[in-house]
Write an enzyme that holds these catalytic residues in place. Sequence first.
Site, mmCIF file in Angstrom:
data_model
loop_
_atom_site.group_PDB
_atom_site.id
_atom_site.type_symbol
_atom_site.label_atom_id
_atom_site.label_comp_id
_atom_site.label_asym_id
_atom_site.label_seq_id
_atom_site.Cartn_x
_atom_site.Cartn_y
_atom_site.Cartn_z
ATOM 1 N N SER A 168 -27.552 5.477 -27.236
ATOM 2 C CA SER A 168 -28.814 5.211 -26.565
ATOM 3 C C SER A 168 -29.927 5.233 -27.591
ATOM 4 C CB SER A 168 -29.081 6.250 -25.479
ATOM 5 O OG SER A 168 -29.146 7.531 -26.049
ATOM 6 N N CYS A 169 -30.886 4.391 -27.396
ATOM 7 C CA CYS A 169 -32.013 4.310 -28.309
ATOM 8 C C CYS A 169 -32.888 5.543 -28.144
ATOM 9 C CB CYS A 169 -32.819 3.054 -28.015
ATOM 10 S SG CYS A 169 -31.843 1.547 -28.156
ATOM 11 N N THR A 170 -33.481 5.968 -29.230
ATOM 12 C CA THR A 170 -34.344 7.151 -29.217
ATOM 13 C C THR A 170 -35.600 6.843 -30.011
ATOM 14 O OG1 THR A 170 -32.417 8.583 -29.130
ATOM 15 C CG2 THR A 170 -34.492 9.603 -29.785
ATOM 16 N N GLU B 222 -35.467 1.908 -24.072
ATOM 17 C CA GLU B 222 -34.760 3.185 -24.064
ATOM 18 C C GLU B 222 -33.577 3.177 -23.097
ATOM 19 O OE1 GLU B 222 -35.614 5.253 -26.432
ATOM 20 O OE2 GLU B 222 -37.332 4.006 -26.902
#
Length: 133
Positions: free
Chosen positions: A8-10, A100
């Site tokens: 997952s993007c952070t 996100e």
Amino acid sequence: MEKRVKGSCTTILVGKKASIDGSTIISRNDDGHEALDPERFVVVNPAEQPRHYQSVISQVKIDLPDDPLRYTSIPNSILTNGIWPAAGINSENVAMSATETITTNSRVLGADPYVMGGIGEEDLVTLVLPYIH
């Protein structure tokens, strides 16, 4: 057999009151795809901001205001699936991140369901950051 876990993007945002020198800082990873997408850093000047926007994925069409701000973004280098500007900071010192992985969180989808033909993650920075103060 190898089990693949989707990442997952952070994003980490540091506001001007939290940095030593008053800078606004944004840091982001993009690890939610099968292969990492190369990104680039760009400055979008008001004259370069589209006035008529069409999403590549959903095909949604939106007319945009005539008075955009200058902003930075970190879009994909390969534009097959759209610009995906992911995150940036505008000339009013407003920072945002917009990709996100919303479709994997059932609580978020309950409040804001994914709608085919609507605005997607790939569109948000282009549609919001140039206009928010």
